[in-house]
Write a protein that holds these residues in place. Structure first.
Motif, PDB file in Angstrom:
ATOM      1  N   PHE A   1      13.854 -12.164 -55.400  1.00 19.46           N
ATOM      2  CA  PHE A   1      12.239 -11.747 -56.399  1.00 19.46           C
ATOM      3  C   PHE A   1      10.960 -11.931 -55.742  1.00 19.46           C
ATOM      4  CE2 PHE A   1      12.957 -16.691 -54.776  1.00 19.46           C
ATOM      5  CZ  PHE A   1      11.562 -17.330 -54.561  1.00 19.46           C
ATOM      6  N   ALA A   2       9.960 -11.543 -56.264  1.00 22.08           N
ATOM      7  CA  ALA A   2       8.884 -11.324 -55.715  1.00 22.08           C
ATOM      8  C   ALA A   2       7.698 -11.527 -56.450  1.00 22.08           C
ATOM      9  CB  ALA A   2       8.997  -9.461 -56.098  1.00 22.08           C
ATOM     10  N   ILE A   3       6.718 -12.145 -55.266  1.00 18.87           N
ATOM     11  CA  ILE A   3       5.962 -12.973 -55.624  1.00 18.87           C
ATOM     12  C   ILE A   3       4.334 -12.319 -55.666  1.00 18.87           C
ATOM     13  CG2 ILE A   3       4.838 -15.315 -54.873  1.00 18.87           C
ATOM     14  CD1 ILE A   3       7.069 -16.432 -54.219  1.00 18.87           C
ATOM     15  N   LEU A   4       3.743 -12.524 -56.461  1.00 20.71           N
ATOM     16  CA  LEU A   4       1.816 -11.820 -56.297  1.00 20.71           C
ATOM     17  C   LEU A   4       1.016 -12.456 -55.903  1.00 20.71           C
ATOM     18  CD1 LEU A   4       4.254 -10.203 -58.118  1.00 20.71           C
ATOM     19  CD2 LEU A   4       1.960  -8.900 -59.111  1.00 20.71           C
ATOM     20  N   LEU A   5       0.519 -12.018 -55.187  1.00 17.14           N
ATOM     21  CA  LEU A   5      -0.579 -13.339 -53.791  1.00 17.14           C
ATOM     22  C   LEU A   5      -2.079 -12.501 -53.849  1.00 17.14           C
ATOM     23  CD1 LEU A   5       0.755 -14.212 -51.161  1.00 17.14           C
ATOM     24  CD2 LEU A   5       1.353 -15.806 -53.794  1.00 17.14           C
ATOM     25  N   GLY A   6      -2.909 -13.016 -54.568  1.00 16.13           N
ATOM     26  CA  GLY A   6      -4.318 -12.374 -53.871  1.00 16.13           C
ATOM     27  C   GLY A   6      -4.719 -12.121 -52.698  1.00 16.13           C
ATOM     28  N   TYR A   7      -5.990 -11.823 -52.783  1.00 15.36           N
ATOM     29  CA  TYR A   7      -6.186 -11.299 -51.335  1.00 15.36           C
ATOM     30  C   TYR A   7      -6.414 -12.566 -50.508  1.00 15.36           C
ATOM     31  CZ  TYR A   7      -6.763  -6.483 -52.487  1.00 15.36           C
ATOM     32  OH  TYR A   7      -6.928  -4.982 -53.105  1.00 15.36           O
ATOM     33  N   ASP A   8      -6.354 -13.916 -51.555  1.00 16.18           N
ATOM     34  CA  ASP A   8      -6.852 -14.866 -50.033  1.00 16.18           C
ATOM     35  C   ASP A   8      -5.269 -15.808 -49.608  1.00 16.18           C
ATOM     36  OD1 ASP A   8      -6.121 -15.958 -53.148  1.00 16.18           O
ATOM     37  OD2 ASP A   8      -7.171 -17.152 -53.870  1.00 16.18           O
ATOM     38  N   GLY A   9      -4.028 -14.775 -50.237  1.00 21.10           N
ATOM     39  CA  GLY A   9      -3.333 -15.545 -49.914  1.00 21.10           C
ATOM     40  C   GLY A   9      -1.934 -16.389 -50.746  1.00 21.10           C
ATOM     41  N   LYS A  10      -3.834 -16.745 -51.627  1.00 19.74           N
ATOM     42  CA  LYS A  10      -2.774 -17.487 -52.815  1.00 19.74           C
ATOM     43  C   LYS A  10      -2.370 -16.861 -54.162  1.00 19.74           C
ATOM     44  CE  LYS A  10      -4.356 -21.046 -50.674  1.00 19.74           C
ATOM     45  NZ  LYS A  10      -3.287 -22.172 -49.821  1.00 19.74           N
ATOM     46  N   LEU A  11      -1.157 -17.215 -55.129  1.00 21.23           N
ATOM     47  CA  LEU A  11      -0.989 -17.155 -56.605  1.00 21.23           C
ATOM     48  C   LEU A  11      -1.736 -15.747 -56.669  1.00 21.23           C
ATOM     49  CD1 LEU A  11       1.662 -19.890 -57.575  1.00 21.23           C
ATOM     50  CD2 LEU A  11       2.660 -17.732 -56.368  1.00 21.23           C
ATOM     51  N   LEU A  12      -1.186 -15.330 -57.108  1.00 25.29           N
ATOM     52  CA  LEU A  12      -2.627 -13.914 -57.890  1.00 25.29           C
ATOM     53  C   LEU A  12      -3.504 -14.517 -59.220  1.00 25.29           C
ATOM     54  CD1 LEU A  12      -2.596 -10.998 -57.817  1.00 25.29           C
ATOM     55  CD2 LEU A  12      -1.045 -10.715 -60.024  1.00 25.29           C
ATOM     56  N   ASN A  13      -4.546 -14.419 -59.224  1.00 24.33           N
ATOM     57  CA  ASN A  13      -4.791 -15.482 -60.325  1.00 24.33           C
ATOM     58  C   ASN A  13      -4.882 -16.828 -60.085  1.00 24.33           C
ATOM     59  OD1 ASN A  13      -6.570 -12.587 -61.075  1.00 24.33           O
ATOM     60  ND2 ASN A  13      -4.361 -12.356 -62.417  1.00 24.33           N
ATOM     61  N   HIS A  14      -4.219 -17.679 -59.283  1.00 19.93           N
ATOM     62  CA  HIS A  14      -4.199 -18.855 -58.761  1.00 19.93           C
ATOM     63  C   HIS A  14      -3.941 -19.092 -60.535  1.00 19.93           C
ATOM     64  CE1 HIS A  14      -8.006 -19.524 -55.745  1.00 19.93           C
ATOM     65  NE2 HIS A  14      -7.215 -18.171 -55.801  1.00 19.93           N
ATOM     66  N   THR A  15      -3.061 -18.524 -61.112  1.00 24.50           N
ATOM     67  CA  THR A  15      -1.956 -19.224 -62.031  1.00 24.50           C
ATOM     68  C   THR A  15      -1.413 -20.259 -61.915  1.00 24.50           C
ATOM     69  OG1 THR A  15      -0.523 -17.985 -64.002  1.00 24.50           O
ATOM     70  CG2 THR A  15       0.258 -17.536 -61.579  1.00 24.50           C
ATOM     71  N   ASN A  16      -0.520 -21.021 -62.710  1.00 26.86           N
ATOM     72  CA  ASN A  16       0.027 -22.761 -62.740  1.00 26.86           C
ATOM     73  C   ASN A  16       1.407 -21.524 -63.873  1.00 26.86           C
ATOM     74  OD1 ASN A  16      -0.790 -23.670 -61.274  1.00 26.86           O
ATOM     75  ND2 ASN A  16      -1.998 -24.663 -63.466  1.00 26.86           N
ATOM     76  N   ASP A  17       0.951 -20.098 -64.797  1.00 30.84           N
ATOM     77  CA  ASP A  17       2.281 -19.850 -64.529  1.00 30.84           C
ATOM     78  C   ASP A  17       2.758 -19.004 -64.101  1.00 30.84           C
ATOM     79  OD1 ASP A  17       4.334 -18.102 -67.113  1.00 30.84           O
ATOM     80  OD2 ASP A  17       2.925 -18.009 -68.307  1.00 30.84           O
TER      81      ASP A  17
ATOM     82  N   ASN B   1      14.270 -13.133 -64.747  1.00 34.29           N
ATOM     83  CA  ASN B   1      14.117 -14.083 -65.923  1.00 34.29           C
ATOM     84  C   ASN B   1      12.811 -13.586 -66.177  1.00 34.29           C
ATOM     85  OD1 ASN B   1      14.863 -15.588 -68.328  1.00 34.29           O
ATOM     86  ND2 ASN B   1      13.656 -16.985 -67.726  1.00 34.29           N
ATOM     87  N   ASN B   2      12.103 -12.548 -65.480  1.00 32.41           N
ATOM     88  CA  ASN B   2      11.030 -11.976 -65.703  1.00 32.41           C
ATOM     89  C   ASN B   2      11.038 -10.502 -64.815  1.00 32.41           C
ATOM     90  OD1 ASN B   2       8.280 -11.987 -67.144  1.00 32.41           O
ATOM     91  ND2 ASN B   2       7.836 -11.936 -64.583  1.00 32.41           N
TER      92      ASN B   2
ATOM     93  N   VAL C   1       9.313 -22.612 -54.132  1.00 31.52           N
ATOM     94  CA  VAL C   1       8.999 -21.779 -53.099  1.00 31.52           C
ATOM     95  C   VAL C   1       7.705 -20.227 -53.559  1.00 31.52           C
ATOM     96  CG1 VAL C   1       9.552 -19.331 -52.000  1.00 31.52           C
ATOM     97  CG2 VAL C   1      11.195 -20.902 -52.531  1.00 31.52           C
ATOM     98  N   VAL C   2       7.369 -20.663 -55.108  1.00 34.95           N
ATOM     99  CA  VAL C   2       6.669 -19.862 -55.444  1.00 34.95           C
ATOM    100  C   VAL C   2       5.548 -21.115 -55.525  1.00 34.95           C
ATOM    101  CG1 VAL C   2       5.517 -18.953 -57.663  1.00 34.95           C
ATOM    102  CG2 VAL C   2       8.109 -18.698 -57.171  1.00 34.95           C
TER     103      VAL C   2
END
Length: 231
Positions: A80-96, A105-106, A225-226
């Motif tokens: 799987f691939a996890i998308l991060l923003g420039y701050d190294g956190k989940l993209l848009n700080h999402t919980n989804d 599944n996506n 992991v995410v």
């Protein structure tokens, strides 16, 4: 934590740059990377590098069993691939999870710039077991890093771990020219570990880089992991 999110690791091995002009008559040149190394995938030719296929592969270690024992259950590894923003956190700080992860599944990121090519339930056969396509030119600008990881589905329930896996690797292929650019063999002892971060594509001022990782952990599912990249 599986990965130092946002940590642009610089070690004494430096950044390797592929010289596309050094290929002669289409002969492939692939760089074998070590843990923590990175390679610059920036434009080095007239056509440039626009699309890559990230392939991940593995084989099961043959399991011994008694004469009348049932056949062991196949080990279902999921890339799987996890998308991060420039701050190294989940993209848009999402919980989804579907807003920041491409997985079985996506399969397709909105717009199609990142696409999982399908789930392999057994890992049987040679070559890549699972592949993730990335259209580098069309990855949304808010994405700074794409982390590639693998976990074992239902590992706790099935009593499985990466010590039961061998010949694991991640590689990056120039999709348009079908040329392997680099490869990282995941050869450490991952006994009792159930999830593994293989590497990442990182957007820089000089274009995209690929950095190897190789860190692992014992977690229940890819959700864990995410979550390691959350705030």
């Amino acid at each position: 934590m599986l990965y130092a999110a946002g940590n642009r690791r610089h070690d004494d091995r430096g950044t390797m740059t592929i010289d596309f002009n050094s290929r002669k008559r289409g002969k492939a040149m692939s760089i074998n990377l070590q843990k923590g190394q990175k390679i610059n995938l920036s434009k080095e030719s007239r056509s440039g590098l626009n699309k890559v296929m990230v392939g991940l592969g593995w084989d099961e270690v043959p399991q011994k069993r008694g004469l009348f024992a049932p056949k062991p259950q196949d080990i279902d590894c999921d890339a799987f691939a996890i998308l991060l923003g420039y701050d190294g956190k989940l993209l848009n700080h999402t919980n989804d999870i579907k807003q920041c992860t491409v997985f079985f599944n996506n399969l397709v990121w909105p717009g199609g710039s990142i696409r999982h090519m399908g789930d392999n339930l057994t890992g049987a056969g040679e070559g890549d077991d699972e592949q993730i396509f990335v259209d580098l030119q069309n990855v949304p600008l808010e994405v700074g890093t794409i982390v590639f990881a693998v976990n074992i589905y239902d590992a706790f329930k099935r009593n499985q771990h990466f010590g039961m896996i061998r010949n694991a690797f991640i590689r990056v292929v120039d999709y348009e020219h079908n040329v392997e650019l680099c490869r990282f063999e995941l050869s450490e002892n991952y006994y009792n570990m159930t999830a593994l971060v293989a590497g990442a594509l990182m957007r820089t001022d000089n274009g995209w880089e690929f950095i190897t990782d190789g860190n692992a952990a014992r977690v229940e599912s890819l959700v864990n992991v995410v979550a390691a990249f959350a705030d």
